[in-house]
Design a protein around this motif. Structure first.
Motif, PDB file in Angstrom:
ATOM      1  N   GLY A 141      24.354   9.077   2.436  1.00  0.00           N
ATOM      2  CA  GLY A 141      23.446   9.735   3.591  1.00  0.00           C
ATOM      3  C   GLY A 141      22.445  10.035   4.041  1.00  0.00           C
ATOM      4  N   LEU A 142      21.313  10.097   3.218  1.00  0.00           N
ATOM      5  CA  LEU A 142      20.038  11.329   2.419  1.00  0.00           C
ATOM      6  C   LEU A 142      19.180  10.107   1.890  1.00  0.00           C
ATOM      7  CD1 LEU A 142      20.890  14.509   3.645  1.00  0.00           C
ATOM      8  CD2 LEU A 142      20.480  12.828   5.383  1.00  0.00           C
ATOM      9  N   GLY A 143      19.925  10.053   0.953  1.00  0.00           N
ATOM     10  CA  GLY A 143      19.404   9.348  -0.546  1.00  0.00           C
ATOM     11  C   GLY A 143      18.731   8.495  -0.157  1.00  0.00           C
ATOM     12  N   THR A 144      19.626   7.468  -0.169  1.00  0.00           N
ATOM     13  CA  THR A 144      19.174   5.734   0.213  1.00  0.00           C
ATOM     14  C   THR A 144      18.548   5.621   1.560  1.00  0.00           C
ATOM     15  OG1 THR A 144      21.286   5.133  -0.974  1.00  0.00           O
ATOM     16  CG2 THR A 144      20.487   3.820   0.153  1.00  0.00           C
ATOM     17  N   PRO A 145      18.503   6.288   2.818  1.00  0.00           N
ATOM     18  CA  PRO A 145      17.811   6.139   3.630  1.00  0.00           C
ATOM     19  C   PRO A 145      16.233   6.523   3.293  1.00  0.00           C
ATOM     20  CG  PRO A 145      19.731   6.630   4.902  1.00  0.00           C
ATOM     21  CD  PRO A 145      19.535   6.812   2.915  1.00  0.00           C
ATOM     22  N   VAL A 146      16.429   7.709   2.387  1.00  0.00           N
ATOM     23  CA  VAL A 146      14.917   8.095   2.178  1.00  0.00           C
ATOM     24  C   VAL A 146      14.263   6.983   1.360  1.00  0.00           C
ATOM     25  CG1 VAL A 146      14.107  10.022   0.782  1.00  0.00           C
ATOM     26  CG2 VAL A 146      15.493  11.005   3.143  1.00  0.00           C
ATOM     27  N   ALA A 147      14.969   6.735   0.444  1.00  0.00           N
ATOM     28  CA  ALA A 147      14.466   5.781  -0.695  1.00  0.00           C
ATOM     29  C   ALA A 147      14.093   4.685  -0.007  1.00  0.00           C
ATOM     30  CB  ALA A 147      15.512   5.839  -1.740  1.00  0.00           C
ATOM     31  N   ILE A 148      14.650   4.013   1.016  1.00  0.00           N
ATOM     32  CA  ILE A 148      14.049   3.032   1.840  1.00  0.00           C
ATOM     33  C   ILE A 148      12.708   3.142   2.116  1.00  0.00           C
ATOM     34  CG2 ILE A 148      15.022   0.927   2.742  1.00  0.00           C
ATOM     35  CD1 ILE A 148      17.107   1.360   2.010  1.00  0.00           C
ATOM     36  N   LEU A 149      13.131   4.034   2.519  1.00  0.00           N
ATOM     37  CA  LEU A 149      11.410   3.793   3.469  1.00  0.00           C
ATOM     38  C   LEU A 149      10.486   5.016   2.850  1.00  0.00           C
ATOM     39  CD1 LEU A 149      14.070   5.914   6.767  1.00  0.00           C
ATOM     40  CD2 LEU A 149      12.284   3.781   6.791  1.00  0.00           C
ATOM     41  N   SER A 150      10.896   5.115   1.775  1.00  0.00           N
ATOM     42  CA  SER A 150       9.411   5.441   0.868  1.00  0.00           C
ATOM     43  C   SER A 150       9.148   4.410   0.034  1.00  0.00           C
ATOM     44  CB  SER A 150       9.626   6.800  -0.199  1.00  0.00           C
ATOM     45  OG  SER A 150      10.331   6.208  -1.042  1.00  0.00           O
ATOM     46  N   ILE A 151       9.498   3.398   0.369  1.00  0.00           N
ATOM     47  CA  ILE A 151       8.714   1.866  -0.454  1.00  0.00           C
ATOM     48  C   ILE A 151       7.152   1.486   0.207  1.00  0.00           C
ATOM     49  CG2 ILE A 151       8.876  -0.465  -0.646  1.00  0.00           C
ATOM     50  CD1 ILE A 151      11.972  -0.061  -0.424  1.00  0.00           C
ATOM     51  N   PRO A 152       6.672   1.800   1.510  1.00  0.00           N
ATOM     52  CA  PRO A 152       5.829   1.672   1.947  1.00  0.00           C
ATOM     53  C   PRO A 152       4.482   2.996   1.097  1.00  0.00           C
ATOM     54  CG  PRO A 152       6.681   2.155   4.024  1.00  0.00           C
ATOM     55  CD  PRO A 152       7.739   2.256   2.413  1.00  0.00           C
ATOM     56  N   LEU A 153       4.956   4.736   0.761  1.00  0.00           N
ATOM     57  CA  LEU A 153       4.372   5.018  -0.089  1.00  0.00           C
ATOM     58  C   LEU A 153       4.281   4.998  -1.166  1.00  0.00           C
ATOM     59  CD1 LEU A 153       3.447   8.438  -0.259  1.00  0.00           C
ATOM     60  CD2 LEU A 153       5.520   8.786  -1.290  1.00  0.00           C
ATOM     61  N   TRP A 154       5.488   4.104  -2.224  1.00  0.00           N
ATOM     62  CA  TRP A 154       4.627   3.941  -3.785  1.00  0.00           C
ATOM     63  C   TRP A 154       4.125   2.757  -3.206  1.00  0.00           C
ATOM     64  CZ3 TRP A 154       6.051   7.911  -4.964  1.00  0.00           C
ATOM     65  CH2 TRP A 154       7.616   8.602  -4.562  1.00  0.00           C
ATOM     66  N   ILE A 155       3.840   1.540  -2.318  1.00  0.00           N
ATOM     67  CA  ILE A 155       3.141   0.556  -2.286  1.00  0.00           C
ATOM     68  C   ILE A 155       1.359   1.237  -1.903  1.00  0.00           C
ATOM     69  CG2 ILE A 155       2.593  -1.131  -0.623  1.00  0.00           C
ATOM     70  CD1 ILE A 155       5.170  -1.593  -0.062  1.00  0.00           C
ATOM     71  N   TRP A 156       1.652   2.314  -1.540  1.00  0.00           N
ATOM     72  CA  TRP A 156      -0.107   2.844  -0.572  1.00  0.00           C
ATOM     73  C   TRP A 156      -0.255   3.390  -2.033  1.00  0.00           C
ATOM     74  CZ3 TRP A 156      -1.017   8.066  -0.371  1.00  0.00           C
ATOM     75  CH2 TRP A 156      -2.466   8.168  -0.406  1.00  0.00           C
ATOM     76  N   LEU A 157       0.387   4.171  -2.897  1.00  0.00           N
ATOM     77  CA  LEU A 157       0.371   4.840  -4.320  1.00  0.00           C
ATOM     78  C   LEU A 157      -0.413   3.990  -5.621  1.00  0.00           C
ATOM     79  CD1 LEU A 157       2.640   7.439  -4.132  1.00  0.00           C
ATOM     80  CD2 LEU A 157      -0.043   7.849  -3.887  1.00  0.00           C
ATOM     81  N   ALA A 158      -0.164   2.459  -5.204  1.00  0.00           N
ATOM     82  CA  ALA A 158       0.030   2.174  -6.530  1.00  0.00           C
ATOM     83  C   ALA A 158      -1.196   1.572  -6.431  1.00  0.00           C
ATOM     84  CB  ALA A 158       0.775   0.782  -6.507  1.00  0.00           C
ATOM     85  N   ASP A 159      -1.536   1.118  -4.511  1.00  0.00           N
ATOM     86  CA  ASP A 159      -2.824   0.679  -4.537  1.00  0.00           C
ATOM     87  C   ASP A 159      -4.110   1.287  -4.624  1.00  0.00           C
ATOM     88  OD1 ASP A 159      -4.802  -1.646  -3.265  1.00  0.00           O
ATOM     89  OD2 ASP A 159      -4.221  -0.836  -1.412  1.00  0.00           O
ATOM     90  N   LEU A 160      -3.375   2.348  -4.569  1.00  0.00           N
ATOM     91  CA  LEU A 160      -4.658   3.602  -4.871  1.00  0.00           C
ATOM     92  C   LEU A 160      -4.609   4.125  -6.438  1.00  0.00           C
ATOM     93  CD1 LEU A 160      -5.913   5.694  -3.527  1.00  0.00           C
ATOM     94  CD2 LEU A 160      -4.399   7.067  -3.654  1.00  0.00           C
ATOM     95  N   ALA A 161      -4.094   4.086  -6.915  1.00  0.00           N
ATOM     96  CA  ALA A 161      -4.864   3.809  -8.201  1.00  0.00           C
ATOM     97  C   ALA A 161      -4.828   3.106  -9.390  1.00  0.00           C
ATOM     98  CB  ALA A 161      -3.182   4.613  -9.166  1.00  0.00           C
ATOM     99  N   ILE A 162      -4.525   1.654  -8.844  1.00  0.00           N
ATOM    100  CA  ILE A 162      -4.350   0.234  -9.729  1.00  0.00           C
ATOM    101  C   ILE A 162      -5.065  -0.906  -8.922  1.00  0.00           C
ATOM    102  CG2 ILE A 162      -3.060  -1.486 -10.877  1.00  0.00           C
ATOM    103  CD1 ILE A 162      -0.911   0.361 -11.278  1.00  0.00           C
ATOM    104  N   GLY A 163      -4.462  -0.875  -7.224  1.00  0.00           N
ATOM    105  CA  GLY A 163      -5.563  -1.772  -7.040  1.00  0.00           C
ATOM    106  C   GLY A 163      -4.458  -2.550  -6.789  1.00  0.00           C
ATOM    107  N   ILE A 164      -4.170  -3.623  -5.820  1.00  0.00           N
ATOM    108  CA  ILE A 164      -3.110  -4.608  -5.892  1.00  0.00           C
ATOM    109  C   ILE A 164      -3.518  -5.447  -4.670  1.00  0.00           C
ATOM    110  CG2 ILE A 164      -1.392  -4.891  -4.181  1.00  0.00           C
ATOM    111  CD1 ILE A 164      -0.045  -2.170  -4.601  1.00  0.00           C
TER     112      ILE A 164
END
Length: 357
Positions: free
Chosen positions: A334-357
């Motif tokens: 009910g909560l964990g899965t939607p939050v996990a999916i909606l957080s994908i852009p956050l991990w993309i942004w952090l990876a770009d910030l830390a490593i560069g994409i």
């Protein structure tokens, strides 16, 4: 302010893409009382094809992968799964009003991996043109099994200690691994056969079986022709159906949270982000040790942020029948899965910030 605007625009952009659009569409249909249903056999067939595709893709890539490059992320994935359960053991399992059995089951489900969320994140990276290691799907069982085994063993150990304390208070003596419980099942004290039973049941589950079969065929056979002509073209279409189903199910599970403590609501909303950060940290370690790609870091973060929606619930129901399924399944789906999916852009942004994409 500019940073927040960038994150917001990224989230909005991702929500407009088919993967999240179908998820949100399913939730809206359920909220409006739609009678649309996808037959259970169709759902199982879709999941099986998706996992076979992920396994085949991983196996084909593993044939040419550097063993060191694969081994390091695999070990880190298992450690992340165990760490997530340990975090849950110190938080949700200790929350006032939450039984330790229910808390550990919830931690185990959140530590395990959602194959559908992993597939959704892969589709997002493909759409963005972000590359990642082909063997990422092979990391799934390492984190999944490690989390489930850790949660179940810790829950059983806690139950055995509680039973021992109760017995001692009554003047008797009880030790873990004694005749107080079954040596081959899950209904009694803790003993060494439990881990083997859990591992066997997990490997025999439909999700893990399909994934491992695809992985084995990809490694030892030459399935490129059927992979490219059948599995690859169907993948995104099948994924959209799965996301629609998950959206409807996620909305229906929200009502189950009324039966449990508010602790599950807070945990369900916050745990995916905390767990994702653990996965992101492990991904950075793998990046610096083996050159793990930025896309791989994102996917490891998503796996850590996700919670099992296929293999985890039946495993926990069989292993911890005392646990309240509405608590751990409701908070997860009910909560964990939607939050996990909606957080994908956050991990993309952090990876770009830390490593560069």
């Amino acid at each position: 302010m500019e940073l927040m605007m960038d994150i917001a625009s990224t989230v909005v952009g991702q929500m407009q893409k088919p993967t999240l659009a179908f998820l949100i569409g399913g939730m809206m249909l359920a909220a409006l009382g739609s009678k649309l249903e996808v037959p259970e056999p169709v759902y199982k067939f879709v999941v099986m094809l998706l996992l076979l595709k992920v396994g085949l893709s991983a196996g084909i890539s593993v044939r040419e992968a550097d063993l060191i490059a694969l081994a390091v992320p695999a070990v880190l994935a298992a450690l992340v799964g165990i760490s997530i359960v340990l975090v849950g053991a110190g938080t949700i399992a200790r929350w006032r009003g939450v039984s330790q059995m229910d808390g550990m089951a919830t931690a185990g489900l959140f530590g395990a991996v959602s194959a559908s969320t992993l597939a959704a994140s892969m589709a997002m990276l493909d759409a963005e043109g972000i590359s990642y290691e082909g063997f990422i799907g092979a990391l799934y069982p390492f984190m999944d099994i490690a989390a489930l085994v850790t949660a179940i063993v810790l829950a059983r150990m806690a139950a055995a200690r509680k039973a021992a304390a109760t017995q001692n208070a009554g003047g008797g003596t009880l030790t873990m691994g004694s005749g107080s419980g079954s040596s081959s099942g899950f209904g009694g004290g803790f003993d060494g056969k439990m881990i083997g039973t859990i591992l066997r049941d997990t490997f025999q589950s439909a999700a893990i079986s399909a994934l491992i079969l695809g992985l084995a065929l990809g490694i030892f056979a030459r399935p490129e022709a059927v992979f490219e002509s059948f599995y690859e073209p169907l993948f995104r279409g099948l994924l959209s159906i799965l996301m629609l189903i998950m959206g409807m199910e996620a909305w229906s599970r929200l009502s189950e949270l009324r039966k449990v403590a508010h602790a599950y609501v807070l945990y369900g909303l916050s745990a995916p982000l905390i767990h994702g950060l653990l996965g992101f940290g492990a991904g950075l370690i793998a990046h610096h040790v083996t050159g793990f790609s930025a896309g791989g870091v994102v996917l490891l973060s998503v796996m850590a942020a996700s919670s099992s929606d296929i293999s985890g619930p039946p495993t926990l129901r069989g292993a911890l029948p005392e646990a309240n399924a509405s608590a751990y399944v409701g908070s997860s789906t009910g909560l964990g899965t939607p939050v996990a999916i909606l957080s994908i852009p956050l991990w993309i942004w952090l990876a770009d910030l830390a490593i560069g994409i």
